[in-house]
Design a protein around this motif. Structure first.
Motif, PDB file in Angstrom:
ATOM      1  N   LYS A 168      53.980   8.380  28.939  1.00  0.00           N
ATOM      2  CA  LYS A 168      52.834   9.084  28.347  1.00  0.00           C
ATOM      3  C   LYS A 168      53.335  10.290  27.573  1.00  0.00           C
ATOM      4  N   LYS A 170      52.524  13.685  25.392  1.00  0.00           N
ATOM      5  CA  LYS A 170      51.512  14.709  25.139  1.00  0.00           C
ATOM      6  C   LYS A 170      51.459  14.934  23.632  1.00  0.00           C
ATOM      7  N   ASP A 195      48.319  11.578  25.515  1.00  0.00           N
ATOM      8  CA  ASP A 195      47.335  12.428  26.189  1.00  0.00           C
ATOM      9  C   ASP A 195      47.178  13.696  25.359  1.00  0.00           C
ATOM     10  N   ASN A 197      44.775  16.076  26.018  1.00  0.00           N
ATOM     11  CA  ASN A 197      44.134  17.151  26.788  1.00  0.00           C
ATOM     12  C   ASN A 197      43.007  17.831  26.000  1.00  0.00           C
ATOM     13  N   GLU A 220      44.472   9.155  26.040  1.00  0.00           N
ATOM     14  CA  GLU A 220      43.845   9.901  27.131  1.00  0.00           C
ATOM     15  C   GLU A 220      43.207  11.190  26.609  1.00  0.00           C
ATOM     16  N   ASP A 245      40.123  11.758  31.374  1.00  0.00           N
ATOM     17  CA  ASP A 245      40.720  12.543  32.461  1.00  0.00           C
ATOM     18  C   ASP A 245      39.763  13.715  32.740  1.00  0.00           C
ATOM     19  N   GLU A 246      39.902  14.818  31.978  1.00  0.00           N
ATOM     20  CA  GLU A 246      39.117  16.036  32.221  1.00  0.00           C
ATOM     21  C   GLU A 246      37.608  15.803  32.275  1.00  0.00           C
ATOM     22  N   ASN A 267      41.267   7.803  34.430  1.00  0.00           N
ATOM     23  CA  ASN A 267      42.337   8.461  35.181  1.00  0.00           C
ATOM     24  C   ASN A 267      41.664   9.154  36.367  1.00  0.00           C
ATOM     25  N   LYS A 269      42.054  11.695  39.431  1.00  0.00           N
ATOM     26  CA  LYS A 269      42.820  12.734  40.133  1.00  0.00           C
ATOM     27  C   LYS A 269      41.915  13.242  41.242  1.00  0.00           C
TER      28      LYS A 269
HETATM   29 MG    MG Z   1      45.528  14.046  31.219  1.00  0.00          MG
END
Ligand code: MG
Ligand code: OSB
Length: 376
Positions: A168, A170, A195, A197, A220, A245-246, A267, A269
């Motif tokens: 992955k 960034k 990803d 973010n 992502e 994700d977030e 994803n 978490k």
């Molecule tokens: Mg992430």
């Protein structure tokens, strides 16, 4: 546990640890050089339990941060759990904390520690308790933004050589398509993802269309965490699967995102969704909707990693996780290290609870502060 199956909580300890990272971890929102984390230790009759809080030093990835998590744990969450008396089931932790809004990572750490103590007393492993179906899990690796293209390729080739099954990258505005092209040229067959973010907006749709030819496993969190509708629009414009994700902070968020078509992958978490048990709920509803999931990471020590790896054993986890080996993060972990097999898989701990325990000398050498909260 007493005969009536109640777990008596004697004390709950908060501990901040700081561990050097093998290399700084840089993303579109900043750089971490050391890993700082809060560990929660539950002292129960006959067993202790450990949980790790995912909150970082600064509130960039999420609105939670380490000092805030420490304060809310010490002053609100731990007293609220202790005030309820003996625990009849791990779900009681979430119920006792429901009136406190937000603070999911802090709640998750406390629930994890009680769950660990509960399972150790019962002699049951976490993966088994959750319904895990495999004893080894597929591992990918998340690569921070490197100082140069050469440094990044060298780092990635090292990871691929040691067996990681997905890499992955960034990305951030100005450092995206060219990075993907360079890595794809060097590694034509390696499963790759990116990803962001949340660093882009819907006006960048042509950038994401330009990523389609590289055959990424997923993109992502391309857009801001609050932009679920924009993610749905973006997903309708690109062929590559969008992974959130977030944006996914609960099972309810996951359901909304799936209904909107805002993602094709999730994803999970446990910290971000408020606990291991809520993570399992996200898994279950995604599986029912045919949405593949994988387990993300927050540069956890062995304590948090053990919980992530247990979740990765669930049947609906069909993509390699960011559950990398301890040596990808730390010169020395605080538990026995998690190791990567040559086939890119990692063993799921099989002992009671999370199956690993901090090594006392290691723990002592990286502890920054400790506070104990007692009942009453
Ligand atoms: Mg992430
Ligand atoms: O976005 O997945 C992320 C690390 C810290 C905060 C957010 C993220 C990450 C990672 C690394 O990508 C995952 C890991 O290796 O633990």
């Amino acid at each position: 546990m007493s005969d009536d199956n109640l777990l008596d909580l004697r004390a709950i300890e908060l501990r901040e640890v700081a561990l050097p990272l093998v290399r700084p971890f840089r993303t579109s929102f900043g750089e971490e050089r050391d890993k700082r984390a809060i560990l929660v230790r539950v002292e129960a009759d006959g067993a202790e339990g450990w949980g790790e809080c995912a909150a970082s030093e600064e509130p960039r990835y999420s609105d939670e941060w380490l000092e805030g998590a420490w304060a809310v744990l010490e002053r609100m969450l731990v007293p609220a759990v202790l005030a309820g008396g003996p625990i009849a089931a791990p779900e009681a932790v979430g119920e006792r904390l429901r009136w406190i809004r937000g603070h999911r990572m802090a709640k998750a750490a406390l629930e994890a520690a009680v769950l660990d103590a509960w399972l150790r007393t019962a002699g049951v492993g976490l993966a088994q308790h959750l319904g895990g179906v495999r004893d080894r899990v597929a591992c990918g690796v998340s690569v921070g933004i490197a100082p140069s293209a050469e440094a990044m390729l060298e780092e990635i080739e090292g990871y691929v050589g040691s067996g990681y099954l997905r890499v992955k990258l960034k990305i951030e505005p100005g450092r995206d398509v060219e990075v993907v092209r360079a890595v794809r040229d060097a590694l034509p067959d390696t499963p790759l993802s990116v990803d962001a973010n949340g660093a882009y907006s819907l006006s960048d749709v042509s950038l994401f269309e330009a990523l389609d030819p590289f055959g990424l496993v997923m993109i992502e969190q391309p857009l801001d965490f609050e932009d679920l509708l924009d993610h749905a629009t973006l997903q309708s414009r690109v062929n590559t699967a969008i992974c959130l994700d977030e944006s996914i902070r609960s099972a309810r968020d996951a359901l909304t995102a799936i209904r909107l078509g805002a993602c094709r992958v999730i994803n999970i978490k446990p910290g971000r969704v408020g606990g291991i048990l809520e993570g399992k709920r996200v898994h279950d509803l995604a599986a029912a909707a045919g949405i593949p999931v994988w387990i993300g990471g927050m540069l956890e020590t062995g304590v948090g990693r053990a919980a992530n790896v247990a979740l990765a054993a669930l049947p609906g986890v069909t993509l390699p996780g960011d559950t990398s080996a301890s040596d990808r993060y730390f010169p020395e972990d605080i538990t026995e290290p998690f190791l990567l097999g040559a086939d890119g898989t990692m063993a799921v701990p099989s002992g009671p609870g999370i199956g690993v325990t901090p090594i006392p000398e290691r723990l002592a050498s990286c502890t920054v502060r400790v506070v104990a909260v007692l009942p009453g």
